[in-house]
Scaffold this active site. Sequence first.
Site, short mmCIF file in Angstrom:
data_model
loop_
_atom_site.label_atom_id
_atom_site.label_comp_id
_atom_site.label_asym_id
_atom_site.label_seq_id
_atom_site.Cartn_x
_atom_site.Cartn_y
_atom_site.Cartn_z
CG ASN A 32 -0.23 0.16 2.75
OD1 ASN A 32 1.04 0.00 2.73
ND2 ASN A 32 -0.90 0.49 3.79
CB THR A 144 14.72 -7.88 13.59
OG1 THR A 144 15.49 -7.13 13.56
CG2 THR A 144 13.83 -7.98 14.74
CB SER A 179 13.11 0.06 18.27
OG SER A 179 12.32 -0.61 17.94
CE1 TYR A 181 10.81 -3.38 12.38
CE2 TYR A 181 12.87 -3.31 13.53
CZ TYR A 181 11.79 -3.74 12.21
OH TYR A 181 12.60 -4.42 11.19
CG HIS A 182 13.75 -3.63 16.91
ND1 HIS A 182 14.99 -2.30 16.66
CD2 HIS A 182 14.89 -3.80 15.28
CE1 HIS A 182 15.44 -2.34 15.75
NE2 HIS A 182 15.66 -3.43 15.35
CE LYS A 185 10.00 -6.80 11.17
NZ LYS A 185 10.44 -7.54 10.00
CB VAL A 254 30.38 6.06 15.45
CG1 VAL A 254 30.09 5.31 16.44
CG2 VAL A 254 31.16 6.07 13.84
N1 USQ Z 1 24.19 3.97 13.90
C1 USQ Z 1 25.26 3.91 14.19
N2 USQ Z 1 25.25 5.37 13.27
C2 USQ Z 1 23.86 5.64 12.72
C3 USQ Z 1 22.86 4.98 12.55
C4 USQ Z 1 22.84 3.39 13.58
O1 USQ Z 1 26.30 4.32 15.05
O2 USQ Z 1 24.18 6.54 12.21
C5 USQ Z 1 23.84 2.33 15.10
C6 USQ Z 1 22.21 2.63 15.61
O3 USQ Z 1 22.91 2.66 16.84
C7 USQ Z 1 22.58 0.86 15.52
C8 USQ Z 1 23.19 0.20 14.64
O4 USQ Z 1 24.27 1.46 14.17
O5 USQ Z 1 23.70 0.32 17.27
C9 USQ Z 1 22.35 -0.20 13.68
O6 USQ Z 1 21.03 0.45 13.57
P1 USQ Z 1 20.88 0.11 12.14
O7 USQ Z 1 19.78 1.44 11.66
O8 USQ Z 1 21.77 -0.19 10.78
O9 USQ Z 1 19.34 -0.85 12.66
P2 USQ Z 1 18.61 -1.04 13.00
O10 USQ Z 1 18.05 0.20 13.71
O11 USQ Z 1 18.28 -2.19 14.14
O12 USQ Z 1 16.84 -1.74 12.17
C10 USQ Z 1 17.81 -1.94 10.77
C11 USQ Z 1 16.53 -2.15 9.61
C12 USQ Z 1 15.36 -2.67 10.78
C13 USQ Z 1 15.92 -4.72 11.06
C14 USQ Z 1 17.10 -4.53 12.16
C15 USQ Z 1 17.94 -6.21 12.15
O13 USQ Z 1 16.11 -0.56 9.97
O14 USQ Z 1 14.25 -3.23 10.24
O15 USQ Z 1 15.78 -5.26 12.00
O16 USQ Z 1 18.61 -3.35 10.99
S1 USQ Z 1 19.21 -5.78 13.81
O17 USQ Z 1 19.78 -4.31 13.59
O18 USQ Z 1 19.44 -6.72 13.91
O19 USQ Z 1 18.47 -5.75 14.74
#
Ligand code: USQ
Length: 382
Positions: A32, A144, A179, A181-182, A185, A254
């Site tokens: 959608n 996730t 979060s 979102y998580h 899931k 970072v």
């Molecule tokens: N991070 C940074 N700098 C940034 C962006 C992110 O240091 O500019 C850090 C975040 O704080 C986090 C890590 O990098 O610790 C990963 O962040 P991310 O934005 O790549 O991942 P996340 O928000 O967890 O979500 C993404 C997808 C989501 C999926 C998830 C898998 O958007 O749909 O479910 O990755 S996981 O991270 O394993 O939960």
Amino acid sequence: MRVLILGGDGYLGWPTAMDFAAAGHECCVADNYLRRHIAEATDSEALMVAPSLTERAQIFRAASGYHIDVRIGDLSDPEVMFEIVRDFSPDTIIHYAEQPSAPYSMRGFREAQETFQNNLNVTFNCIWAVKDLVPDCQIVKLGTMGEYGTPNIDIEEGWIEIEHKGRKDTFLFPRAAGSLYHTTKVLDTDLLWFYVRTYGLRVTDLMQGPVYGISTEEADLDPRLCPHFHYDDIFGTLVNRFLVQAVAGVPLTVYGGGGQTRGYLNLRDTLQCVRLAAGNPAKRGELRIFNQLTEIFTVNEVAERVKTVGDKMGLDVAIKSIPNPRKEKEEHYYNPTHSGLRELGLIPHYMTDDVVAATLERIIANKDRIVTGRIMPRVRWN
Ligand code: USQ
């Protein structure tokens, strides 16, 4: 197979649809455009403009000869879900149809409610449509790795055997998401598990880490087939963001100490994993869980990797720690098991310097489209 892809417009949904169609399966996508609407409302549009699903299906047909059936509708409405499932009669449903952004889900009440209602309702409607209309159809659901959080013990593949006061049983591995979102899931997994054990559904729940990349076999046929490539703070995942920042001349963002550790994978491997899961379906009454990742990095390691390759290409990449907008551990143990998909035949595409360089080249070709105002974090967890 007759494969119905819920969320077929997304970063993962669209390349998955092309991948299944090119492998000779009958393929239908439903969406959608929720992500496009949120991107527009939050000034978070992807780097390249993607034509509508109907147009992309036409472009793909002209480029490859393969057909993809397109349905536009809100799957959180049970009537829409039931009508599509009744009409297409899938034997495999790939369920990606969720609001996928952690920051968006933490933006405020309305965004949290939208995420909660969309994600849970789509999963609920999908379960009921399968149970009532196509009970033998398998569901492959994108979960996730974030469901587990970052516990101080090894993360098992979905399940853990616990011995307590001399007795043993197997349970879903403990979950502690970071979060809303998580957390949706986590709730999806619980819903699926209830309906699997009660009605004998066949489900594979894929615990996926952050995905990176832009290139797939079919997406490379025509630039207009490229998946939504986000670099904004809302939808952009870490590696894709850092690659765009390197090209834009913005110091790599970072968050905090940069010791946050996650399991990453190439977009090509998402397609491979989903194809392997669907080709080896769960049994009736089985909730099968795989941890979907190929390599483990800290944020600092990803930044160093992008800097090394970017510098070689003359980009002069800087790295800068900024206050962490999220509530998460910045130093922690992280050791997830991820052998199930390898046992099914997954051959990883690792994050080599060549892969990083090739993605940087694609971004450089679109450099003029980067809007730097979309890069810094605009949502805080508190
Ligand atoms: N991070 C940074 N700098 C940034 C962006 C992110 O240091 O500019 C850090 C975040 O704080 C986090 C890590 O990098 O610790 C990963 O962040 P991310 O934005 O790549 O991942 P996340 O928000 O967890 O979500 C993404 C997808 C989501 C999926 C998830 C898998 O958007 O749909 O479910 O990755 S996981 O991270 O394993 O939960």
